[in-house]
Design a protein around this motif. Structure first.
Motif, PDB file in Angstrom:
ATOM      1  N   TYR A  32      15.890  32.849   1.758  1.00 40.87           N
ATOM      2  CA  TYR A  32      15.176  31.741   2.395  1.00 40.87           C
ATOM      3  C   TYR A  32      13.778  32.180   2.843  1.00 40.87           C
ATOM      4  O   TYR A  32      12.801  31.425   2.714  1.00 40.87           O
ATOM      5  N   ALA A  33      13.679  33.388   3.378  1.00 39.94           N
ATOM      6  CA  ALA A  33      12.380  33.899   3.829  1.00 39.94           C
ATOM      7  C   ALA A  33      11.415  34.083   2.659  1.00 39.94           C
ATOM      8  O   ALA A  33      10.205  33.896   2.811  1.00 39.94           O
ATOM      9  N   SER A  34      11.953  34.407   1.490  1.00 41.99           N
ATOM     10  CA  SER A  34      11.104  34.585   0.300  1.00 41.99           C
ATOM     11  C   SER A  34      10.498  33.246  -0.131  1.00 41.99           C
ATOM     12  O   SER A  34       9.313  33.171  -0.485  1.00 41.99           O
ATOM     13  N   ILE A  35      11.318  32.195  -0.102  1.00 45.95           N
ATOM     14  CA  ILE A  35      10.818  30.859  -0.462  1.00 45.95           C
ATOM     15  C   ILE A  35       9.728  30.432   0.515  1.00 45.95           C
ATOM     16  O   ILE A  35       8.636  30.001   0.120  1.00 45.95           O
ATOM     17  N   GLN A  36      10.016  30.581   1.803  1.00 41.48           N
ATOM     18  CA  GLN A  36       9.055  30.174   2.822  1.00 41.48           C
ATOM     19  C   GLN A  36       7.832  31.093   2.853  1.00 41.48           C
ATOM     20  O   GLN A  36       6.714  30.643   3.135  1.00 41.48           O
ATOM     21  N   GLY A  37       8.043  32.360   2.568  1.00 47.86           N
ATOM     22  CA  GLY A  37       6.919  33.299   2.527  1.00 47.86           C
ATOM     23  C   GLY A  37       5.932  32.952   1.426  1.00 47.86           C
ATOM     24  O   GLY A  37       4.705  33.035   1.614  1.00 47.86           O
ATOM     25  N   PHE A  38       6.461  32.530   0.273  1.00 51.90           N
ATOM     26  CA  PHE A  38       5.575  32.113  -0.817  1.00 51.90           C
ATOM     27  C   PHE A  38       4.793  30.865  -0.420  1.00 51.90           C
ATOM     28  O   PHE A  38       3.593  30.752  -0.712  1.00 51.90           O
ATOM     29  N   LEU A  39       5.467  29.925   0.259  1.00 51.74           N
ATOM     30  CA  LEU A  39       4.773  28.719   0.706  1.00 51.74           C
ATOM     31  C   LEU A  39       3.701  29.060   1.743  1.00 51.74           C
ATOM     32  O   LEU A  39       2.594  28.506   1.715  1.00 51.74           O
ATOM     33  N   LEU A  40       4.015  29.983   2.654  1.00 49.83           N
ATOM     34  CA  LEU A  40       3.021  30.407   3.641  1.00 49.83           C
ATOM     35  C   LEU A  40       1.805  31.029   2.958  1.00 49.83           C
ATOM     36  O   LEU A  40       0.660  30.742   3.322  1.00 49.83           O
ATOM     37  N   ALA A  69     -10.393  35.687  -0.520  1.00 44.23           N
ATOM     38  CA  ALA A  69      -9.329  34.910   0.120  1.00 44.23           C
ATOM     39  C   ALA A  69      -7.964  35.610   0.109  1.00 44.23           C
ATOM     40  O   ALA A  69      -7.301  35.714   1.150  1.00 44.23           O
ATOM     41  N   PHE A  70      -7.521  36.088  -1.061  1.00 46.51           N
ATOM     42  CA  PHE A  70      -6.202  36.721  -1.134  1.00 46.51           C
ATOM     43  C   PHE A  70      -6.152  37.989  -0.286  1.00 46.51           C
ATOM     44  O   PHE A  70      -5.120  38.315   0.307  1.00 46.51           O
ATOM     45  N   ASN A  71      -7.270  38.702  -0.221  1.00 46.90           N
ATOM     46  CA  ASN A  71      -7.352  39.928   0.576  1.00 46.90           C
ATOM     47  C   ASN A  71      -7.158  39.614   2.056  1.00 46.90           C
ATOM     48  O   ASN A  71      -6.468  40.341   2.779  1.00 46.90           O
ATOM     49  N   VAL A  72      -7.765  38.510   2.518  1.00 48.90           N
ATOM     50  CA  VAL A  72      -7.608  38.098   3.920  1.00 48.90           C
ATOM     51  C   VAL A  72      -6.151  37.746   4.206  1.00 48.90           C
ATOM     52  O   VAL A  72      -5.599  38.130   5.244  1.00 48.90           O
ATOM     53  N   VAL A  73      -5.512  37.015   3.294  1.00 50.28           N
ATOM     54  CA  VAL A  73      -4.099  36.645   3.477  1.00 50.28           C
ATOM     55  C   VAL A  73      -3.234  37.899   3.580  1.00 50.28           C
ATOM     56  O   VAL A  73      -2.361  37.998   4.458  1.00 50.28           O
ATOM     57  N   ALA A  74      -3.460  38.858   2.691  1.00 51.99           N
ATOM     58  CA  ALA A  74      -2.664  40.086   2.687  1.00 51.99           C
ATOM     59  C   ALA A  74      -2.797  40.827   4.015  1.00 51.99           C
ATOM     60  O   ALA A  74      -1.790  41.213   4.630  1.00 51.99           O
ATOM     61  N   LEU A  75      -4.033  41.035   4.463  1.00 46.87           N
ATOM     62  CA  LEU A  75      -4.251  41.767   5.710  1.00 46.87           C
ATOM     63  C   LEU A  75      -3.685  41.006   6.905  1.00 46.87           C
ATOM     64  O   LEU A  75      -3.030  41.588   7.775  1.00 46.87           O
ATOM     65  N   ARG A  76      -3.932  39.697   6.952  1.00 42.35           N
ATOM     66  CA  ARG A  76      -3.438  38.877   8.070  1.00 42.35           C
ATOM     67  C   ARG A  76      -1.928  38.964   8.196  1.00 42.35           C
ATOM     68  O   ARG A  76      -1.400  39.230   9.289  1.00 42.35           O
ATOM     69  N   CYS A  77      -1.234  38.728   7.105  1.00 41.10           N
ATOM     70  CA  CYS A  77       0.227  38.646   7.154  1.00 41.10           C
ATOM     71  C   CYS A  77       0.886  40.009   7.323  1.00 41.10           C
ATOM     72  O   CYS A  77       1.896  40.129   8.029  1.00 41.10           O
ATOM     73  N   TYR A  95      10.306  38.048   8.344  1.00 43.14           N
ATOM     74  CA  TYR A  95      10.307  38.416   6.917  1.00 43.14           C
ATOM     75  C   TYR A  95       9.435  37.467   6.090  1.00 43.14           C
ATOM     76  O   TYR A  95       8.880  37.867   5.066  1.00 43.14           O
ATOM     77  N   GLN A  96       9.286  36.228   6.532  1.00 35.47           N
ATOM     78  CA  GLN A  96       8.359  35.319   5.847  1.00 35.47           C
ATOM     79  C   GLN A  96       6.951  35.895   5.826  1.00 35.47           C
ATOM     80  O   GLN A  96       6.251  35.839   4.812  1.00 35.47           O
ATOM     81  N   LEU A  97       6.539  36.446   6.969  1.00 34.06           N
ATOM     82  CA  LEU A  97       5.198  37.029   7.068  1.00 34.06           C
ATOM     83  C   LEU A  97       5.049  38.206   6.109  1.00 34.06           C
ATOM     84  O   LEU A  97       4.012  38.375   5.460  1.00 34.06           O
ATOM     85  N   GLY A  98       6.096  39.031   6.026  1.00 37.19           N
ATOM     86  CA  GLY A  98       6.052  40.168   5.110  1.00 37.19           C
ATOM     87  C   GLY A  98       5.964  39.725   3.660  1.00 37.19           C
ATOM     88  O   GLY A  98       5.188  40.282   2.874  1.00 37.19           O
ATOM     89  N   ILE A  99       6.753  38.715   3.282  1.00 38.52           N
ATOM     90  CA  ILE A  99       6.723  38.195   1.914  1.00 38.52           C
ATOM     91  C   ILE A  99       5.361  37.604   1.595  1.00 38.52           C
ATOM     92  O   ILE A  99       4.787  37.836   0.520  1.00 38.52           O
ATOM     93  N   ALA A 100       4.813  36.822   2.526  1.00 37.68           N
ATOM     94  CA  ALA A 100       3.485  36.240   2.323  1.00 37.68           C
ATOM     95  C   ALA A 100       2.439  37.335   2.151  1.00 37.68           C
ATOM     96  O   ALA A 100       1.543  37.235   1.301  1.00 37.68           O
ATOM     97  N   GLY A 101       2.554  38.400   2.960  1.00 36.07           N
ATOM     98  CA  GLY A 101       1.631  39.534   2.837  1.00 36.07           C
ATOM     99  C   GLY A 101       1.747  40.226   1.495  1.00 36.07           C
ATOM    100  O   GLY A 101       0.733  40.633   0.902  1.00 36.07           O
ATOM    101  N   LEU A 102       2.973  40.363   0.986  1.00 40.07           N
ATOM    102  CA  LEU A 102       3.178  41.000  -0.326  1.00 40.07           C
ATOM    103  C   LEU A 102       2.563  40.165  -1.443  1.00 40.07           C
ATOM    104  O   LEU A 102       1.916  40.706  -2.352  1.00 40.07           O
ATOM    105  N   PHE A 103       2.764  38.849  -1.383  1.00 38.27           N
ATOM    106  CA  PHE A 103       2.128  37.976  -2.370  1.00 38.27           C
ATOM    107  C   PHE A 103       0.609  38.101  -2.287  1.00 38.27           C
ATOM    108  O   PHE A 103      -0.077  38.150  -3.311  1.00 38.27           O
TER     109      PHE A 103
END
Length: 299
Positions: free
Chosen positions: A67-75, A34-42, A179-187
């Motif tokens: 703000y993008a970091s907060i939302q990226g984590f939620l994404l 699951a986490f691998n899919v999130v990383a690649l997708r984002c 940047y939300q997408l990038g943060i979500a991808g990093l997480f």
């Protein structure tokens, strides 16, 4: 056709692709965690959208990144919980359960503003709760873990939407969204390294799923939504988004072989009715607001 009509058609296409994302997620889980899919997708979506909007990305400020970091984590949380949930529930179920955000947002807003929900929202809550019960309760009178995880994702998505309405008033929306997408991808990448084994898809099905999620269901949908919402109303957008679980169930039947059970039809119908009532209340309220006098409005 009017500009708003064209915008609504494009929003239907965006909603269709979001419905397709549940099928892609199931396909991606065939060879990836699951986490691998999130990383690649984002990260794929971040690279594509970032290149398209590069000038805006380079003019970012600290507030936007915060703000993008907060939302990226939620994404990241929403995508990860949805994927983990899809291991034990159907794509059709997941689509309808995640659509609970349409009802949860006005409920949460009522609590924040310290007022009681309207009659329409109260009716929508009852209808969706009946739908969720019908959709997820099994013969043994138990709920599947996957249904619960997707329900938590719906709560997180509601929080995301409420914060989004506040944050976008104070930052440039495009760079903030990318940047939300990038943060979500990093997480996703960090969690993949910590709890999984990082890898690329090992078969064509998983490649199609990951590229479909990254390019079509995230990068394209994000860019299209950012453009379209300038030309249509939030109420029209909300009503169109109510079609997402229907598309999710339809694509799951076509590509995953999921059956159209009576449980899915009845439970989904209650949820769809609840979502529609919640949106129609806003639509009627918008109709009662007098249109601005354009002769006195300056551009």
């Amino acid at each position: 056709m009017s500009l708003q009509g064209k915008a609504n058609i494009l929003m239907v296409i965006v909603t269709m692709f979001w419905g397709l994302s549940y099928t892609f997620m199931v396909m991606g889980l065939e060879s990836l965690e699951a986490f691998n899919v999130v990383a690649l997708r984002c990260l794929i979506a971040f690279i594509i959208a970032g290149l398209i909007f590069l000038p805006k990305m380079l003019r970012v400020n600290i507030k936007t990144i915060l703000y993008a970091s907060i939302q990226g984590f939620l994404l990241f949380t929403i995508f990860a919980l949805s994927l983990l949930g899809l291991k034990t529930t159907s794509a059709g179920n997941a689509g309808f359960i995640l659509s609970l955000t349409v009802v949860l947002v006005p409920i949460m807003t009522s609590f924040i503003e310290k007022r009681l929900p309207s009659r329409a929202v109260s009716f929508a809550v009852v209808a969706t709760m009946i739908g969720i019960t019908v959709l997820t309760l099994k013969e043994s009178l138990t709920f599947q873990t996957g249904d619960l995880l997707v329900a938590i994702a719906a709560v997180c998505y509601s929080i995301y939407l409420i914060l989004n309405s506040k944050f976008t008033k104070n930052v440039e929306s495009i760079s903030y969204g990318v940047y939300q997408l990038g943060i979500a991808g990093l997480f996703g990448a960090v969690f993949t390294v910590m709890f999984e084994s990082p890898m690329f898809p090992s078969n064509s099905s998983s490649w199609i799923a990951v590229l479909g999620l990254g390019i079509i269901c995230t990068a394209f949908c994000f860019i299209a939504q950012a453009v379209v919402q300038q030309y249509t109303s939030p109420t029209h957008t909300g009503l169109i988004f109510s079609l997402e679980p229907i598309f999710a169930a339809l694509f799951a039947m076509i590509f995953l072989g999921e059956g159209l059970t009576a449980q899915l039809v009845i439970g989904g119908a209650f949820i769809l009715i609840g979502n529609t009532v919640a949106q129609l209340e806003q639509f009627i309220a918008m109709k009662k607001i007098p249109a601005p006098n354009h002769s006195e409005t300056t551009l």
